[in-house]
Design a protein around this motif. Structure first.
Motif, PDB file in Angstrom:
ATOM      1  N   VAL A  57       0.289  -4.704 -14.197  1.00 49.38           N
ATOM      2  CA  VAL A  57      -0.960  -5.414 -14.500  1.00 49.38           C
ATOM      3  C   VAL A  57      -0.696  -6.921 -14.576  1.00 49.38           C
ATOM      4  CG1 VAL A  57      -2.728  -5.822 -16.278  1.00 49.38           C
ATOM      5  CG2 VAL A  57      -2.098  -3.482 -15.677  1.00 49.38           C
ATOM      6  N   ASP A  60      -0.145  -8.369 -11.134  1.00 52.75           N
ATOM      7  CA  ASP A  60      -1.395  -8.457 -10.371  1.00 52.75           C
ATOM      8  C   ASP A  60      -2.213  -9.659 -10.815  1.00 52.75           C
ATOM      9  OD1 ASP A  60      -0.539  -6.192  -9.160  1.00 52.75           O
ATOM     10  OD2 ASP A  60      -2.090  -4.871  -9.965  1.00 52.75           O
ATOM     11  N   GLU A  61      -2.264  -9.883 -12.134  1.00 53.09           N
ATOM     12  CA  GLU A  61      -3.020 -11.031 -12.643  1.00 53.09           C
ATOM     13  C   GLU A  61      -2.412 -12.337 -12.144  1.00 53.09           C
ATOM     14  OE1 GLU A  61      -6.020 -11.254 -14.236  1.00 53.09           O
ATOM     15  OE2 GLU A  61      -5.954  -9.208 -13.505  1.00 53.09           O
ATOM     16  N   ILE A  64      -3.317 -12.814  -8.441  1.00 54.68           N
ATOM     17  CA  ILE A  64      -4.709 -13.232  -8.264  1.00 54.68           C
ATOM     18  C   ILE A  64      -4.874 -14.698  -8.686  1.00 54.68           C
ATOM     19  CG2 ILE A  64      -7.089 -12.853  -9.099  1.00 54.68           C
ATOM     20  CD1 ILE A  64      -6.386  -9.827  -9.169  1.00 54.68           C
ATOM     21  N   VAL A  81      -0.848 -10.901  -0.904  1.00 54.38           N
ATOM     22  CA  VAL A  81      -1.589  -9.635  -0.785  1.00 54.38           C
ATOM     23  C   VAL A  81      -0.613  -8.456  -0.780  1.00 54.38           C
ATOM     24  CG1 VAL A  81      -3.072  -8.255   0.737  1.00 54.38           C
ATOM     25  CG2 VAL A  81      -3.618 -10.660   0.325  1.00 54.38           C
ATOM     26  N   LEU A  84       0.504  -7.472  -4.221  1.00 53.07           N
ATOM     27  CA  LEU A  84      -0.481  -6.638  -4.920  1.00 53.07           C
ATOM     28  C   LEU A  84      -0.341  -5.179  -4.501  1.00 53.07           C
ATOM     29  CD1 LEU A  84      -3.674  -8.879  -4.640  1.00 53.07           C
ATOM     30  CD2 LEU A  84      -2.610  -8.123  -6.770  1.00 53.07           C
ATOM     31  N   ARG A  85      -0.138  -4.971  -3.203  1.00 52.99           N
ATOM     32  CA  ARG A  85      -0.019  -3.596  -2.701  1.00 52.99           C
ATOM     33  C   ARG A  85       1.279  -2.958  -3.148  1.00 52.99           C
ATOM     34  NH1 ARG A  85      -2.212  -5.171   3.199  1.00 52.99           N
ATOM     35  NH2 ARG A  85      -4.389  -4.590   2.841  1.00 52.99           N
ATOM     36  N   ALA A  88       1.094  -1.840  -6.681  1.00 52.26           N
ATOM     37  CA  ALA A  88       0.336  -0.592  -6.823  1.00 52.26           C
ATOM     38  C   ALA A  88       1.215   0.615  -6.476  1.00 52.26           C
ATOM     39  CB  ALA A  88      -0.908  -0.612  -5.935  1.00 52.26           C
ATOM     40  N   GLU A  91       3.817   1.162  -9.236  1.00 51.82           N
ATOM     41  CA  GLU A  91       3.165   1.736 -10.420  1.00 51.82           C
ATOM     42  C   GLU A  91       3.004   3.241 -10.218  1.00 51.82           C
ATOM     43  OE1 GLU A  91      -0.096   2.917 -13.059  1.00 51.82           O
ATOM     44  OE2 GLU A  91      -0.127   2.968 -10.881  1.00 51.82           O
ATOM     45  N   ARG A  92       2.626   3.614  -9.005  1.00 50.48           N
ATOM     46  CA  ARG A  92       2.445   5.038  -8.676  1.00 50.48           C
ATOM     47  C   ARG A  92       3.783   5.784  -8.712  1.00 50.48           C
ATOM     48  NH1 ARG A  92      -0.371   8.495 -10.023  1.00 50.48           N
ATOM     49  NH2 ARG A  92      -0.144  10.341  -8.789  1.00 50.48           N
ATOM     50  N   ARG A 192       6.428  12.673  -2.482  1.00 47.59           N
ATOM     51  CA  ARG A 192       5.492  11.553  -2.613  1.00 47.59           C
ATOM     52  C   ARG A 192       6.213  10.289  -3.097  1.00 47.59           C
ATOM     53  NH1 ARG A 192       1.796  10.336  -0.062  1.00 47.59           N
ATOM     54  NH2 ARG A 192       0.804   9.135  -1.685  1.00 47.59           N
ATOM     55  N   SER A 216      -1.581  -3.248   6.836  1.00 48.97           N
ATOM     56  CA  SER A 216      -2.743  -2.738   6.106  1.00 48.97           C
ATOM     57  C   SER A 216      -2.670  -1.237   5.891  1.00 48.97           C
ATOM     58  CB  SER A 216      -4.021  -3.051   6.881  1.00 48.97           C
ATOM     59  OG  SER A 216      -4.151  -4.438   6.995  1.00 48.97           O
ATOM     60  N   SER A 217      -1.880  -0.586   6.730  1.00 49.81           N
ATOM     61  CA  SER A 217      -1.789   0.864   6.591  1.00 49.81           C
ATOM     62  C   SER A 217      -1.182   1.222   5.243  1.00 49.81           C
ATOM     63  CB  SER A 217      -0.920   1.404   7.722  1.00 49.81           C
ATOM     64  OG  SER A 217      -0.298   2.589   7.320  1.00 49.81           O
ATOM     65  N   THR A 218      -1.821   2.139   4.570  1.00 53.69           N
ATOM     66  CA  THR A 218      -1.339   2.503   3.232  1.00 53.69           C
ATOM     67  C   THR A 218      -0.480   3.765   3.269  1.00 53.69           C
ATOM     68  OG1 THR A 218      -3.432   3.594   2.905  1.00 53.69           O
ATOM     69  CG2 THR A 218      -3.171   1.428   1.893  1.00 53.69           C
ATOM     70  N   ASP A 219      -0.179   4.239   4.463  1.00 53.02           N
ATOM     71  CA  ASP A 219       0.628   5.477   4.466  1.00 53.02           C
ATOM     72  C   ASP A 219       2.104   5.158   4.335  1.00 53.02           C
ATOM     73  OD1 ASP A 219       0.449   6.123   8.052  1.00 53.02           O
ATOM     74  OD2 ASP A 219       1.507   4.599   6.920  1.00 53.02           O
TER      75      ASP A 219
END
Lengths: 219, 219
Positions: A57, A60-61, A64, A81, A84-85, A88, A91-92, A192, A216-219
């Motif tokens: 978090v 990310d702040e 931004i 950018v 940021l990805r 994420a 974090e996952r 995963r 851009s692909s998120t896979d």
């Protein structure tokens, strides 16, 4: 201005490395918690995940804030950018390490690792830890050779993932439903976890090569 | 400039709605493919997912282009960054719909839905479809009441998810390992699908309320 911006980008990178390092610690502990049915290690992973979430978090702040103040364009914009990805995905990965650790807790004092699959899950765990360590190194050094290695390790995980299903669907499988559930979930989580690492590795690679569209692909 | 920017934001929003609409179509078909073991419907879902991926990539490129040209700040910047995150979640929901559909293909000509769990999975599927439709509407109208409704539906899915494990780990469960694997994976997929919808709903809510800090959370 430019110098301040470069300094800020380095700080973002440092924070990504810090989160990746925590993810590596988490998956190491989660793997041990799962294979050794060690409940106190499982609790450490759960605490660790809270820290990962907070850092993600805050990163990310910060990213931004950089977008708002520095208004980067071209490659610099892509870097922010991507950060940021990547945060994420990290974090996952922390969440998934927590899920693996939780499996140990749900079955305690029984073993969560189903009989007949101990060596498979030991190997999957070892590979996920290796991938997390390589990922930290990749984020630290931007050495794209590591991205290739992460993909290779992920291929091995995918093979093991298939082998788990071959095993539990095979005629020799004598596991109780609980063992089948655990094998299914644990295998899926390990797979995963590695997928997210590959997704991050691709982003670092694309930043190095300038092939944005693929990023851009998120896979 | 400001007017052009507002027009561009509306186009991004329209594209999010378009993707969400495709995700709703996908989960509707995936649910039917899974419950009816309909392999040709499963193939439609797989084709549909390719389209979702393409649209997500094109939306991301458009959002990055807006960041570079318009250099938005404050709320406008948050909207663009949120669009990137929402597109990543929608893309993932498309993947999950594909996984649900694939379960039908793997078991064909056998039924993928385990006996004793037909009504549970029918209900989970119905809820996921409902959530996807509400999500499309939320993205179209920004009506935050819908965000609350999505959370409520997600709570119901979580209860069903727990009930699936109660069932397969209970004494009356007579399913083969294949049925146990399918129940485990299908339940997990349905639950994750709804989780992503909740995550998107939160982002829309935070944009409406201005509570940015929470928006970074990826859960």
């Amino acid at each position: 201005m430019r110098e301040v911006f470069q300094q800020e980008l380095r700080e973002v990178q440092d924070q990504l490395v810090e989160i990746a390092d925590l993810v590596a610690t988490s998956i190491t502990a989660a793997t041990r918690a799962f294979t050794e049915s060690n409940v106190s290690l499982a609790e450490q992973v759960i605490d660790n995940d809270r820290r990962i979430d907070e850092l993600a978090v805050s990163l990310d702040e910060r990213a931004i804030d950089i977008l708002a103040r520095q208004q980067p364009v071209a490659r610099d914009l892509r870097i922010v950018v991507s950060a940021l990805r990547i945060s994420a995905s990290l974090e996952r990965m922390g969440d998934i390490a927590e899920h693996i650790a939780q499996l140990a807790r749900y079955r305690f004092p029984e073993k969560a690792v189903p009989k007949g699959l101990r060596s498979t899950f030991a190997e999957m765990g070892r590979l996920d830890v290796e991938i997390a360590v390589m990922l930290t190194e990749l984020l630290r050094t931007q050495d794209v050779e590591l991205a290739e290695q992460i993909r290779n390790e992920d291929d091995k995980i995918d093979e093991l993932h298939v082998s788990v299903f071959d095993k539990v669907l095979g005629e020799t499988w004598k596991g109780e439903p609980a063992a089948t559930v655990d094998a299914t979930l644990a295998s899926r989580y390990h797979e995963r976890f590695a997928d997210h690492a590959v997704s991050i590795a691709k982003k670092v690679q694309y930043l190095a090569t300038g092939d944005w569209a693929q990023d851009s692909s998120t896979d």
